[in-house]
Design an enzyme around this catalytic site. Structure first.
Site, PDB file in Angstrom:
ATOM      1  N   GLU A 196      10.171   8.704 -16.795  1.00 29.22           N
ATOM      2  CA  GLU A 196       8.823   9.207 -17.080  1.00 29.22           C
ATOM      3  C   GLU A 196       8.409   8.848 -18.508  1.00 29.22           C
ATOM      4  OE1 GLU A 196       8.039  13.421 -15.575  1.00 29.22           O
ATOM      5  OE2 GLU A 196      10.132  13.142 -15.085  1.00 29.22           O
ATOM      6  N   LYS A 240      15.880  22.334 -10.579  1.00 33.13           N
ATOM      7  CA  LYS A 240      15.273  21.048 -10.928  1.00 33.13           C
ATOM      8  C   LYS A 240      16.221  20.046 -11.574  1.00 33.13           C
ATOM      9  CE  LYS A 240      10.954  20.652 -11.492  1.00 33.13           C
ATOM     10  NZ  LYS A 240      10.017  19.767 -10.824  1.00 33.13           N
ATOM     11  N   HIS A 295       0.837  -1.218   0.000  1.00 28.81           N
ATOM     12  CA  HIS A 295       0.000   0.000   0.000  1.00 28.81           C
ATOM     13  C   HIS A 295       0.864   1.258   0.000  1.00 28.81           C
ATOM     14  CE1 HIS A 295      -3.337  -2.725   1.149  1.00 28.81           C
ATOM     15  NE2 HIS A 295      -2.402  -3.296   1.885  1.00 28.81           N
ATOM     16  N   SER A 298      15.037  22.139 -15.834  1.00 24.73           N
ATOM     17  CA  SER A 298      13.837  22.888 -16.175  1.00 24.73           C
ATOM     18  C   SER A 298      14.261  24.198 -16.805  1.00 24.73           C
ATOM     19  CB  SER A 298      13.014  23.134 -14.915  1.00 24.73           C
ATOM     20  OG  SER A 298      12.186  24.273 -15.094  1.00 24.73           O
TER      21      SER A 298
END
Ligand code: ARG
Length: 461
Positions: free
Chosen positions: A294, A287, A160, A281
């Site tokens: 991804e 970043k 979980h 970024s």
């Protein structure tokens, strides 16, 4: 004779095909990828025709020489693909005839583009499967190397997405090695059904020439011939099966990517991914984004989409060949490209994963990951499991309030939850104690993980 620009199929047609239709129906923009296999198939077919006395030795020699020149031209990027010639099969056949004359026109004896294209895709896909097999094993090796370096690196295992029990990072990685091994098995199984020869089915019913399908199958390395001529030209099950297996590969890589993304988030801080696999970024200078995992996750969507496209392509087709089938290629090509590129990228990315053991260990402690071990300890001293569960639940609640891990409570404190607790409890409350206790095949004990790595290496060798 009309010239090429005005080409109609034959005297059967009174006007040439409309420009718009020509572009709509042509497949040459993508099926030229089959060229090498189209040539292989044609050569085997020609050899068979010669053995059957349907081509002279001289004609066979001319075809062989012409095809070899065409192959060189294609490899060198010199071959001129023509839209007017619709697809890879007619482009090559026409060029062959231009090069060698009459013998080129005899090549199509006893054959149709229907069994020809089915043969080409199977040859192409078989080679792709063999590439993927190697790449899957390479990725497994890269995971096994990382696992081996982390046989006893403690991390929290989750259920979980909440801290559950201590595991080793090596053990966690081995879960992916198992998934990928099933992928290898699925690909190998699928290969057996890809590896059958459709040629000889001709358009749909077979041919009246004395062909030798077994000979052609043998020349092309097929395990068997497709038994039924209608099925041979219309079957694309093998492409669907392959796409399903490919979608599962992507699903596994997507799950791994999701974990890498989580682990790299500073809230976890379990790993770092090499800079060469991340991007910055354009607006936020701080970043470092995990773009590669991804994208792996994102590209899974397109492979799943191709699987559905192929299923839908086939679902209402009457026997035998229909032009619909031409639509099988782009999804199949893109599936292979995506899976091949993804496997390559992920294998290399895993080599650039930097593990942060302290952060993993901290998370184990904060999550009371050894609570089950304390319950098991009490059970081994005679308490029924349900009672042990409750006693430990109270102990955890106490420890949470005290901002301590279970291992940081004193013996007196621990004893207040059960009189069965003694000094030896501390060995089970450490992550190492918890790991070592799970000492059976498939368990997370470092000795078992080490053995599992050995078995996995032997399997993929
Ligand atoms: N380009 C076609 C395909 O990909 C080749 C077979 C065409 N056959 C036909 N009867 N029109 O399926």
């Amino acid at each position: 004779m009309q010239d090429d620009k005005q080409k109609t199929w034959s005297g059967r047609f009174a006007e040439p095909v409309a420009e718009l239709v020509k572009r709509y129906t042509a497949s040459i923009s993508f099926d030229h990828r089959l060229a090498e296999f189209d040539i292989q198939g044609s050569l085997a077919h020609a050899q068979m025709l010669a053995r059957a006395g349907l081509l002279s030795e001289k004609e066979l020699d001319a075809i062989t020489a012409g095809m070899s020149q065409i192959r060189d031209d294609i490899r060198a990027g010199r071959f001129e693909w023509s839209l007017d010639l619709e697809d890879v099969h007619m482009n090559i056949e026409k060029r062959l005839t231009d090069l060698i004359g009459e013998a080129g026109k005899r090549l199509h004896t006893g054959r149709s583009r229907n069994d020809q294209v089915a043969t080409d895709i199977r040859l192409w896909l078989r080679a792709a499967i063999d590439d993927i097999d190697g790449l899957l094993r390479e990725l497994q090796t890269s995971l096994l190397d990382l696992a081996e370096a982390n046989v006893d690196t403690v991390m929290p295992g989750f259920t979980h997405l909440q801290v559950a029990q201590p595991i080793t990072f090596g053990h966690h990685l081995l879960a992916y090695v198992e998934m990928l091994w099933r992928d290898v098995e699925r690909m190998r199984d699928c290969r057996r059904r890809v590896n059958r020869l459709p040629l000889g089915a001709a358009a749909l019913a077979g041919t009246s020439y004395p062909i030798d399908r077994a000979f052609v199958a043998e020349r092309l390395g097929f395990e068997a011939v497709c038994e039924n001529s209608l099925d041979a030209v219309s079957d694309r099950d093998f492409a669907i099966e392959f796409s399903a297996a490919a979608a599962l590969i992507m699903t596994h890589l997507s799950r791994l990517s999701e974990e890498l993304i989580l682990w790299m988030n500073p809230r976890f801080g379990f790993i770092d991914i090499a800079d060469r696999y991340c991007t910055g970024s354009s607006i936020m200078p701080q970043k470092k984004n995990p773009d590669v995992p991804e994208l792996v996750r994102g590209k899974t969507g397109r492979v799943n989409g191709h699987l559905v496209a192929l299923l839908t392509l086939m679902k209402a087709q009457p026997l035998a060949y229909n032009k619909d089938n031409q639509e099988d290629k782009e999804p199949l090509f893109d599936t292979v490209d995506t899976v091949v590129n993804t496997l390559r990228v992920v294998a290399d990315m895993m080599r650039g994963v930097v593990v942060k053991p302290e952060a993993m260990r901290r998370a184990v402690k904060q999550g009371y990951a050894t609570a089950t071990d304390l319950a098991d300890y009490l059970v081994k001293r005679g308490l029924p499991f349900r009672d042990a569960h409750e006693a430990v639940a109270l102990a955890v609640r106490y420890a949470v309030d005290a901002h301590k891990d279970l291992s940081e409570l004193s013996l007196v404190e621990l004893k207040s939850f059960s009189s069965l607790i003694a000094e030896d409890v501390f060995s089970v409350l450490t992550p190492e104690g918890s790991l070592a206790a799970r000492d059976h095949i498939g368990g997370t004990a470092p000795v078992q993980v080490r053995a599992a790595i050995g078995r996995a290496r032997a399997r993929i060798a």
